[in-house]
Enzyme design. Structure first.
Site, PDB file in Angstrom:
ATOM      1  N   ASN A 199      -7.687 -19.360  17.890  1.00  0.00           N
ATOM      2  CA  ASN A 199      -7.361 -20.795  17.838  1.00  0.00           C
ATOM      3  C   ASN A 199      -8.230 -21.508  18.870  1.00  0.00           C
ATOM      4  O   ASN A 199      -7.971 -21.422  20.067  1.00  0.00           O
ATOM      5  CB  ASN A 199      -5.865 -20.984  18.145  1.00  0.00           C
ATOM      6  CG  ASN A 199      -5.480 -22.459  18.154  1.00  0.00           C
ATOM      7  OD1 ASN A 199      -6.282 -23.330  17.812  1.00  0.00           O
ATOM      8  ND2 ASN A 199      -4.244 -22.737  18.543  1.00  0.00           N
ATOM      9  N   TRP A 200      -9.256 -22.185  18.373  1.00  0.00           N
ATOM     10  CA  TRP A 200     -10.224 -22.834  19.280  1.00  0.00           C
ATOM     11  C   TRP A 200      -9.766 -24.221  19.734  1.00  0.00           C
ATOM     12  O   TRP A 200     -10.483 -24.896  20.463  1.00  0.00           O
ATOM     13  CB  TRP A 200     -11.612 -22.884  18.624  1.00  0.00           C
ATOM     14  CG  TRP A 200     -12.245 -21.526  18.541  1.00  0.00           C
ATOM     15  CD1 TRP A 200     -12.023 -20.471  19.384  1.00  0.00           C
ATOM     16  CD2 TRP A 200     -13.199 -21.052  17.579  1.00  0.00           C
ATOM     17  NE1 TRP A 200     -12.776 -19.380  19.010  1.00  0.00           N
ATOM     18  CE2 TRP A 200     -13.516 -19.710  17.900  1.00  0.00           C
ATOM     19  CE3 TRP A 200     -13.830 -21.634  16.478  1.00  0.00           C
ATOM     20  CZ2 TRP A 200     -14.419 -18.948  17.163  1.00  0.00           C
ATOM     21  CZ3 TRP A 200     -14.733 -20.876  15.740  1.00  0.00           C
ATOM     22  CH2 TRP A 200     -15.023 -19.552  16.079  1.00  0.00           C
ATOM     23  N   LYS A 201      -8.605 -24.651  19.265  1.00  0.00           N
ATOM     24  CA  LYS A 201      -8.024 -25.925  19.702  1.00  0.00           C
ATOM     25  C   LYS A 201      -9.094 -27.030  19.674  1.00  0.00           C
ATOM     26  O   LYS A 201      -9.934 -27.012  18.782  1.00  0.00           O
ATOM     27  CB  LYS A 201      -7.373 -25.741  21.077  1.00  0.00           C
ATOM     28  CG  LYS A 201      -6.387 -24.545  21.085  1.00  0.00           C
ATOM     29  CD  LYS A 201      -5.491 -24.455  22.280  1.00  0.00           C
ATOM     30  CE  LYS A 201      -4.560 -23.251  22.131  1.00  0.00           C
ATOM     31  NZ  LYS A 201      -3.564 -23.130  23.174  1.00  0.00           N
TER      32      LYS A 201
ATOM     33  N   GLU B   5       5.002 -17.384  19.937  1.00  0.00           N
ATOM     34  CA  GLU B   5       4.233 -17.896  21.073  1.00  0.00           C
ATOM     35  C   GLU B   5       5.195 -18.535  22.079  1.00  0.00           C
ATOM     36  O   GLU B   5       5.534 -19.725  21.942  1.00  0.00           O
ATOM     37  CB  GLU B   5       3.234 -18.965  20.612  1.00  0.00           C
ATOM     38  CG  GLU B   5       2.145 -18.458  19.702  1.00  0.00           C
ATOM     39  CD  GLU B   5       0.847 -19.252  19.864  1.00  0.00           C
ATOM     40  OE1 GLU B   5      -0.194 -18.624  20.072  1.00  0.00           O
ATOM     41  OE2 GLU B   5       0.875 -20.500  19.798  1.00  0.00           O
TER      42      GLU B   5
ATOM     43  N   GLY C 260      -1.710 -20.447  27.847  1.00  0.00           N
ATOM     44  CA  GLY C 260      -2.688 -21.011  28.784  1.00  0.00           C
ATOM     45  C   GLY C 260      -2.299 -20.875  30.246  1.00  0.00           C
ATOM     46  O   GLY C 260      -2.893 -21.517  31.113  1.00  0.00           O
TER      47      GLY C 260
ATOM     48  N   GLY D   9      -5.901 -18.096  22.225  1.00  0.00           N
ATOM     49  CA  GLY D   9      -6.472 -19.392  22.599  1.00  0.00           C
ATOM     50  C   GLY D   9      -7.661 -19.188  23.519  1.00  0.00           C
ATOM     51  O   GLY D   9      -8.775 -18.871  23.082  1.00  0.00           O
ATOM     52  N   GLY D  10      -7.454 -19.349  24.819  1.00  0.00           N
ATOM     53  CA  GLY D  10      -8.544 -19.338  25.819  1.00  0.00           C
ATOM     54  C   GLY D  10      -9.510 -18.167  25.679  1.00  0.00           C
ATOM     55  O   GLY D  10     -10.735 -18.364  25.696  1.00  0.00           O
TER      56      GLY D  10
HETATM   57  P1  13P Z   1      -3.827 -18.971  25.191  1.00  0.00           P
HETATM   58  O1  13P Z   1      -4.345 -17.696  24.599  1.00  0.00           O
HETATM   59  O2  13P Z   1      -4.893 -19.816  25.818  1.00  0.00           O
HETATM   60  O3  13P Z   1      -2.656 -18.727  26.079  1.00  0.00           O
HETATM   61  O4  13P Z   1      -3.305 -19.856  23.964  1.00  0.00           O
HETATM   62  C1  13P Z   1      -2.438 -19.299  23.054  1.00  0.00           C
HETATM   63  C2  13P Z   1      -2.295 -20.218  21.914  1.00  0.00           C
HETATM   64  O5  13P Z   1      -1.794 -21.323  22.039  1.00  0.00           O
HETATM   65  C3  13P Z   1      -2.825 -19.775  20.619  1.00  0.00           C
HETATM   66  O6  13P Z   1      -2.401 -20.605  19.598  1.00  0.00           O
END
Ligand code: 13P
Length: 231
Positions: free
Chosen positions: A10-12, A154, A160, A215-216
């Protein structure tokens, strides 16, 4: 039943990671592990054009209408994307998405042929009050479930932050979630929240953790490679 592992990036609202669209990209899907990417709307075409299995980070339930700035599930499906994330905690928080809206999004995704990844998870306060299972039950049972849905557990406090739950606690939660599903053995339940190259294997060692929503660490190709290799 052997469920194929899924690692979803998930590259947001970040730009594409370097090298993501090259022939030797670590973001390509593999025979033994599904690797799917969720770029911003602006990059959906590039990743799809370069052969990455691509999904959208969100979509609106209505097929069309006067909804400035929104994109419908139908539009996403018409462009032949594979999947869509529904109910991410950042959408719940910053866009006030409710369980009822998310239920309609999942239904629209299924109706248009997209695979929905439904996110559920408790906040830090809810976790501290011991309400995690109640919150997750409510988020999951408000959706009309279908065996095609993938669940992403999640916990909001792990997203994050670099804080992660104990993998055995995640396993317990995934077993609980599985008990709520219509095709419990078949459906994939993935974990998201501060997954990285170092801790990924400890999550994947649990029998009911079928992959990760990352995410990150998905923005760093080498880190992401370690996660995919752990799967
Ligand atoms: P992180 O891996 O940055 O904690 O984010 C998780 C996330 O929100 C994936 O959708």
């Amino acid at each position: 039943m052997q469920r194929k592992r899924l690692i979803a990036a998930n590259w947001k609202m970040h730009i594409l990671p370097a090298g993501s669209c090259t022939p030797d990209s670590v973001y390509r899907t593999r025979a033994n592990v599904d690797v799917w990417v969720f770029p911003s709307y602006m990059d959906l075409h590039s990743t799809q054009y370069h052969g990455l299995v691509t999904g959208a980070q969100c979509g609106r339930a209505e097929d069309d209408g006067a909804f400035t700035g929104d994109i419908s599930m139908q539009m996403i499906a018409d462009q032949r994307y594979h999947a869509v994330i529904c109910g991410h905690s950042e959408r719940r928080r910053y866009h006030n998405e409710t369980d009822e809206m998310i239920a309609r999004q999942v239904a629209a995704a299924l109706r248009t042929g997209l695979i929905p990844i439904l996110c559920a998870g408790e906040t830090a306060d809810q976790h501290d009050r011991g309400e995690a299972e109640d919150i997750v039950r409510k988020q999951i049972s408000s959706v009309r479930m279908d065996p095609a849905v993938i669940i992403a557990y999640e916990p909001v406090w792990a997203i994050g932050t670099g804080k992660t739950p104990n993998p055995s606690d995640v396993e317990k939660m995934h077993l609980f979630i599985r008990s709520l599903l219509p095709a419990p053995e078949k459906m994939r339940i993935i974990y998201g929240g501060s997954v990285n190259g170092k801790n990924a294997a400890s999550f994947f060692a649990q029998p009911n953790i079928d992959g990760a929503l990352v995410g990150g660490s998905s923005l760093k190709p080498d880190e992401f490679r370690s996660i995919v290799e752990a799967a």
